[in-house]
Structure formats: structure tokens, C-alpha cells
Design a protein around this motif. Structure first.
Motif, PDB file in Angstrom:
ATOM      1  N   LEU A   1       0.824  -1.210   0.000  1.00  0.00           N
ATOM      2  CA  LEU A   1       0.000   0.000   0.000  1.00  0.00           C
ATOM      3  C   LEU A   1       0.858   1.261   0.000  1.00  0.00           C
ATOM      4  O   LEU A   1       0.489   2.270  -0.605  1.00  0.00           O
ATOM      5  N   VAL A   2       1.986   1.200   0.662  1.00  0.00           N
ATOM      6  CA  VAL A   2       2.874   2.357   0.710  1.00  0.00           C
ATOM      7  C   VAL A   2       3.420   2.681  -0.680  1.00  0.00           C
ATOM      8  O   VAL A   2       3.643   3.845  -1.015  1.00  0.00           O
ATOM      9  N   ARG A   3       3.601   1.661  -1.519  1.00  0.00           N
ATOM     10  CA  ARG A   3       4.148   1.878  -2.871  1.00  0.00           C
ATOM     11  C   ARG A   3       3.210   2.708  -3.738  1.00  0.00           C
ATOM     12  O   ARG A   3       3.660   3.453  -4.604  1.00  0.00           O
TER      13      ARG A   3
ATOM     14  N   VAL B   1      -7.088  -5.016   0.879  1.00  0.00           N
ATOM     15  CA  VAL B   1      -8.180  -4.065   0.656  1.00  0.00           C
ATOM     16  C   VAL B   1      -8.693  -3.482   1.970  1.00  0.00           C
ATOM     17  O   VAL B   1      -8.967  -2.283   2.058  1.00  0.00           O
ATOM     18  N   VAL B   2      -8.826  -4.321   3.004  1.00  0.00           N
ATOM     19  CA  VAL B   2      -9.356  -3.768   4.251  1.00  0.00           C
ATOM     20  C   VAL B   2      -8.346  -2.828   4.910  1.00  0.00           C
ATOM     21  O   VAL B   2      -8.742  -1.827   5.537  1.00  0.00           O
ATOM     22  N   LEU B   3      -7.058  -3.102   4.746  1.00  0.00           N
ATOM     23  CA  LEU B   3      -6.057  -2.151   5.239  1.00  0.00           C
ATOM     24  C   LEU B   3      -6.134  -0.845   4.454  1.00  0.00           C
ATOM     25  O   LEU B   3      -6.025   0.245   5.016  1.00  0.00           O
ATOM     26  N   TYR B   4      -6.318  -0.966   3.146  1.00  0.00           N
ATOM     27  CA  TYR B   4      -6.497   0.228   2.308  1.00  0.00           C
ATOM     28  C   TYR B   4      -7.705   1.036   2.793  1.00  0.00           C
ATOM     29  O   TYR B   4      -7.621   2.259   2.979  1.00  0.00           O
TER      30      TYR B   4
ATOM     31  N   SER C   1     -16.723   2.227  -1.201  1.00  0.00           N
ATOM     32  CA  SER C   1     -17.017   3.629  -0.914  1.00  0.00           C
ATOM     33  C   SER C   1     -15.894   4.337  -0.166  1.00  0.00           C
ATOM     34  O   SER C   1     -15.994   5.526   0.098  1.00  0.00           O
ATOM     35  N   THR C   2     -14.813   3.613   0.186  1.00  0.00           N
ATOM     36  CA  THR C   2     -13.655   4.292   0.782  1.00  0.00           C
ATOM     37  C   THR C   2     -12.742   4.877  -0.283  1.00  0.00           C
ATOM     38  O   THR C   2     -11.770   5.564   0.048  1.00  0.00           O
ATOM     39  N   ALA C   3     -13.028   4.606  -1.554  1.00  0.00           N
ATOM     40  CA  ALA C   3     -12.158   5.051  -2.644  1.00  0.00           C
ATOM     41  C   ALA C   3     -12.682   6.302  -3.329  1.00  0.00           C
ATOM     42  O   ALA C   3     -12.310   6.591  -4.461  1.00  0.00           O
ATOM     43  N   GLY C   4     -13.523   7.057  -2.645  1.00  0.00           N
ATOM     44  CA  GLY C   4     -14.152   8.214  -3.277  1.00  0.00           C
ATOM     45  C   GLY C   4     -13.184   9.228  -3.833  1.00  0.00           C
ATOM     46  O   GLY C   4     -13.434   9.834  -4.885  1.00  0.00           O
ATOM     47  N   ASN C   5     -12.058   9.446  -3.166  1.00  0.00           N
ATOM     48  CA  ASN C   5     -11.088  10.438  -3.638  1.00  0.00           C
ATOM     49  C   ASN C   5     -10.098   9.878  -4.643  1.00  0.00           C
ATOM     50  O   ASN C   5      -9.241  10.604  -5.127  1.00  0.00           O
ATOM     51  N   GLU C   6     -10.187   8.564  -4.937  1.00  0.00           N
ATOM     52  CA  GLU C   6      -9.256   7.953  -5.882  1.00  0.00           C
ATOM     53  C   GLU C   6      -9.982   7.248  -7.021  1.00  0.00           C
ATOM     54  O   GLU C   6      -9.383   6.491  -7.776  1.00  0.00           O
TER      55      GLU C   6
END
Length: 474
Positions: A173-175, A322-325, A240-245
Motif C-alpha cells: 500500500l505504501v508503494r 483491501v481492508v487495510l487500504y 465507498s472508501t475510494a471516493g477520492n481515488e
């Protein structure tokens, strides 16, 4: 008192959470990537690790437990689709609560989402450890010692494989989001193919007698099992956690949520029917790597179980990813609103990811995965998910009452019947959770309240920069 009510229920304006003083998150995901995000968070969790917890509670009627969970999740998915189209922000139900219910309810929802994402990441990491041992035993005849692959309550010292999985997902995820989305999509395709293989091979061991004494615990057992497996539907929220991406989020996010629900429901029910038909219900209790064991018994060979165990390793990796994201993006939204420390919203200029917040989140999840058993983690995740789902259904009703003319590309059909049924269904499942789970959840909300009083209420962006016009109090 009026002033206190104004503070507790002051509302933010959706879409303004992103700070302009730092690099923004990059919009790089379309409908396919978002659908893979939702499926990746969902398919794997319930299918691969939850049967050993749910079947002993409901018996063969666990099939109906999956159906009930799917119906409730489906009603909620429609609510999520409307809110995602109207408020395409990164915070999922936290952002929806902040825009409709107010600041303190939003903080409480954020605490529920920490159970939904952070704790579920730990739960599936524990399941990953079980399948890793199964694959090692089939391939090389060795197993990681129980002391190093089980939580203290399960007879071990620490679950090192679970900690290692969380660490690998954190580094990916950091990458960057683009790299993480590509890796997740590839892993999702692998596990879908292998689950189809399980259905095709597993049905050859069908035994109708396994369905006798269909519901030994009655309706209470069915709904109790539905509560245990409900955390499997976290993927609906993950989109729905990806709204800004997300690219064109008002359109792509609702579509991805509907696609996720359809794929997940079909697979869950099909695999549940085949698993019960191939194995007696008594054998599920305490069984590790259950689906792999079923295939080995049906074929009387180790290779199908080995293939499925390897696929589960890949599958559960994608779920954890995904859940960490999702958890890091919820913290990002809460941090930009000032409700949690600013470290969670600091975006690296090169990778466009919240590196520090990702490392902190990953470290906390790793501790849970290494030290807590899967049964407790699964139920805590379920109640967090159910409460978040209730809030989303409420948010639909409140949004339409407050802003009847606000545009939303997708609207819930049969309004207000669908959101009301969603709320009733979630409450119905919650009532059958164990008392220890409900007590732990109440204690968690009290801790969240203490955090709001001591930190959030003073650092809120709405307090730092109040709106020009008074915010209405619901």
C-alpha cells in the motif's frame, strides 16, 4: 445546552475534506478496479475461513444464514450506492454520517469502521495462517509450530504468519494505489477461478443425507450464524472508501457496489451448498483450512486441497490488502476533518499515499492478528459492520429530508421501504450476537466518546474554521 448540541451535531460539507496544503490522492480507479476492490475485500473472508465458526451454530441451515446476510447486505448496498453517488468522499459511512447526522455521530461511526476494517484485517490474517500451514504440509510435509502460528488463547504464543501478511500488505500500500489495485485485481481473478473449481469438484462428493436435521438450533441458530458471517460483506463498504481515488465516482462507485453484491452473493451461496453437501456438519467445528480439507476428502488426493490452499493464500492476501487500504482512507478522511491526529492525512508527494498513517494502521492490525483468536475478531467485525450499515440507511433518509433537491445519479428504489428494511435487518442480526460481543462494543464506543471529548472536539476543522452560515442541527 443549545451550544453543545450545535457542536455535537455540526455537519461538514461533502467534498471539502481534502486539504489544499498537501498533495492530493490520485484518481486512478475505474469501474473494473473498484469492483475488484469490493470483490477482493469480500470473497475470501467468509468463504475460506468462516465455515468452522458458522456451521456449528446453524447446522446445514447455514445456507439460509448466507441468504439472510445477503438480503440485508443487498438492501444496504442500494443505500450505499445512493450515498456514494451523492457524496463521493473517501470516508465511506463516516463521511455520510458527518454530512447528515453530525460530528459526534460521525466519530462514533468512525470507531465502528475501525472494528469493520482494522479488526477484520486481523481476522482474515489469522485465517491466512491456517491455509499457509495446510499448503506447507501438503507440499513439504512440514508445519509452522503451533506456538508461532496461533494466538495465546488458541494455545500458541504469537501468530507470526498473520503478522507477516499484514506487514507485506502495508508495504504494498505504501508503494501506491495504482500498484495495489493491479495486484488486487490479479489476485481476485485467481480466487474466483479456484472457487469455481471447488464447486465443480466438490459437488462430486454430494451426499443428500448431510442436509438431514437441517436446522438443529432453529431460527436463533440461523440468525446467530448470519451475525458471525456478516463481516464477509465488508467489501460493499470498501468500494465507498475510494471516493477520492475513483474516476467519475458518482457513476463508477454505485455501479461497482452493485457488481460486487451480485458476484459475492452468487459465490457464497453456491460454495455453502456444495460444502454442506460434501461434508457432514459435525466435521466443520474447529476445522482449519476447511475448503481445502473438503476437497482432499472428496477426491482422496492432496492436490485439489493444495491448489485451493494456495489460492486461499493469494485470496486472503487480497482481502487483507483491501481492508487495510479502506482503514487508511477512513483515517485519512477523519484526519483531514481534524477528528484524529494529522499524521493520518499526510500524503507523500512521490507515492501520493499516506505513508505514516499506513504504517501506524498496519502495526496496530499486526498486533491484533498476532495475539487474538479469530472467533472474537469475527464477531467484533460483524457488529461494527452492522452499525455502519444502519448509519448508511439512516443517512439516505436524512439526506432526502434535508436536501430533497440534491442531485444523486443513483437513487434507492422503493424509498423509504428499502432503507427501513435495511435497518430492521441489521438490528435483527445484532440481537443474536453473543452478550460478550455487545458488552465489548459498548465499551469501545465509550472509549471513542472519551477520545472525542479529549481530542476531536477541540481539533475539529469545523471549530478551527467555522462555516459562514450556521450549520443546521438535525
Amino acid at each position: 445546552m443549545s451550544s453543545l448540541r450545535h457542536v455535537l451535531f455540526r455537519r461538514t460539507t461533502p467534498g471539502t475534506q481534502q486539504s489544499t496544503e498537501q498533495p492530493a490522492l490520485t484518481r486512478s480507479m475505474g469501474t473494473f478496479q473498484l469492483s475488484m476492490l469490493g470483490i477482493g475485500a469480500t470473497v475470501g473472508t467468509g468463504i475460506f475461513i468462516v465455515f468452522s465458526q458458522a456451521v456449528p451454530v446453524a447446522g446445514p441451515a447455514v445456507i439460509w444464514s448466507f441468504v439472510i446476510a445477503a438480503v440485508v447486505a443487498g438492501l444496504t448496498a442500494l443505500c450505499y450506492a445512493e450515498m456514494a453517488s451523492a457524496i463521493p468522499a473517501s470516508g465511506s459511512s463516516y463521511s455520510y454520517a458527518y454530512a447528515t447526522l453530525g460530528e459526534f455521530p460521525a466519530l462514533a461511526v468512525g470507531a465502528c469502521l475501525l472494528l469493520e476494517y482494522g479488526v477484520s484485517g486481523a481476522a482474515v490474517a489469522v485465517g491466512w495462517s491456517e491455509y499457509l500451514n495446510q499448503a506447507l504440509e501438503n507440499l513439504f510435509g512440514v508445519r509452522i509450530p503451533e506456538a508461532l502460528s496461533s494466538a495465546p488463547e488458541a494455545g500458541g504464543v504469537v501468530n507470526l504468519p498473520a503478522i507477516a501478511l499484514v506487514a507485506m500488505c502495508t508495504l504494498l500500500l505504501v508503494r501506491g494505489v495504482r500498484e495495489s489495485a493491479k495486484a488486487n485485481a490479479a489476485m481476485v481473478m485467481i480466487k474466483l477461478a479456484v472457487l469455481v473449481m471447488f464447486i465443480v469438484v466438490g459437488v462430486t462428493g454430494w451426499n443428500q443425507d448431510h442436509f438431514s436435521n437441517f436446522a438443529p438450533m432453529g431460527i436463533a441458530g440461523i440468525t446467530g450464524a448470519a451475525g458471525i458471517i456478516f463481516f464477509s460483506y465488508i467489501g460493499l463498504d470498501a468500494v465507498s472508501t475510494a471516493g477520492n481515488e475513483a474516476k467519475n465516482p458518482s457513476r463508477t462507485m454505485p455501479l461497482a457496489i452493485i457488481i460486487t453484491l451480485g458476484v459475492v452473493t452468487a459465490l457464497y451461496i453456491a460454495v455453502a451448498v456444495v460444502a454442506i453437501g460434501a461434508q457432514e456438519t459435525q466435521a466443520f467445528e474447529g476445522q482449519e483450512a476447511g475448503l481445502a480439507a473438503i476437497l482432499q476428502t472428496v477426491t482422496n488426493a492432496s492436490w485439489p486441497g493444495t491448489v485451493l490452499a494456495l489460492a486461499a493464500i493469494v485470496s486472503i492476501f487480497s482481502v487483507t490488502l483491501v481492508v487495510l487500504y479502506g482503514q487508511t482512507r477512513i483515517f485519512f478522511a477523519m484526519s483531514t476533518d481534524g477528528l484524529v491526529p494529522p499524521v493520518f492525512s499526510r500524503v507523500n508527494a512521490r507515492t501520493r499515499t499516506p505513508i505514516a498513517g499506513t504504517f501506524i494502521t498496519g502495526s496496530a492490525v499486526a498486533v491484533l492478528a498476532g495475539l487474538l483468536p479469530i472467533s472474537f475478531l469475527a464477531e467484533m467485525t460483524s457488529i461494527g459492520t452492522l452499525v455502519a450499515f444502519i448509519v448508511v440507511a439512516l443517512a439516505v433518509i436524512i439526506r432526502r429530508a434535508q436536501n430533497p433537491n440534491q442531485p444523486a445519479p443513483f437513487k434507492v428504489p422503493l424509498y423509504p421501504v428499502v432503507p427501513i428494511l435495511s435497518i430492521i435487518g441489521c438490528l435483527w442480526i445484532i440481537k443474536d450476537l453473543r452478550p460478550v460481543t455487545l458488552i465489548a462494543f459498548i465499551a469501545w464506543l465509550l472509549l471513542a466518546t472519551a477520545f472525542y471529548i479529549t481530542y476531536s472536539i477541540r481539533h475539529s476543522r469545523l471549530r478551527q474554521a467555522p462555516a459562514k452560515e450556521p450549520l443546521p442541527v438535525p
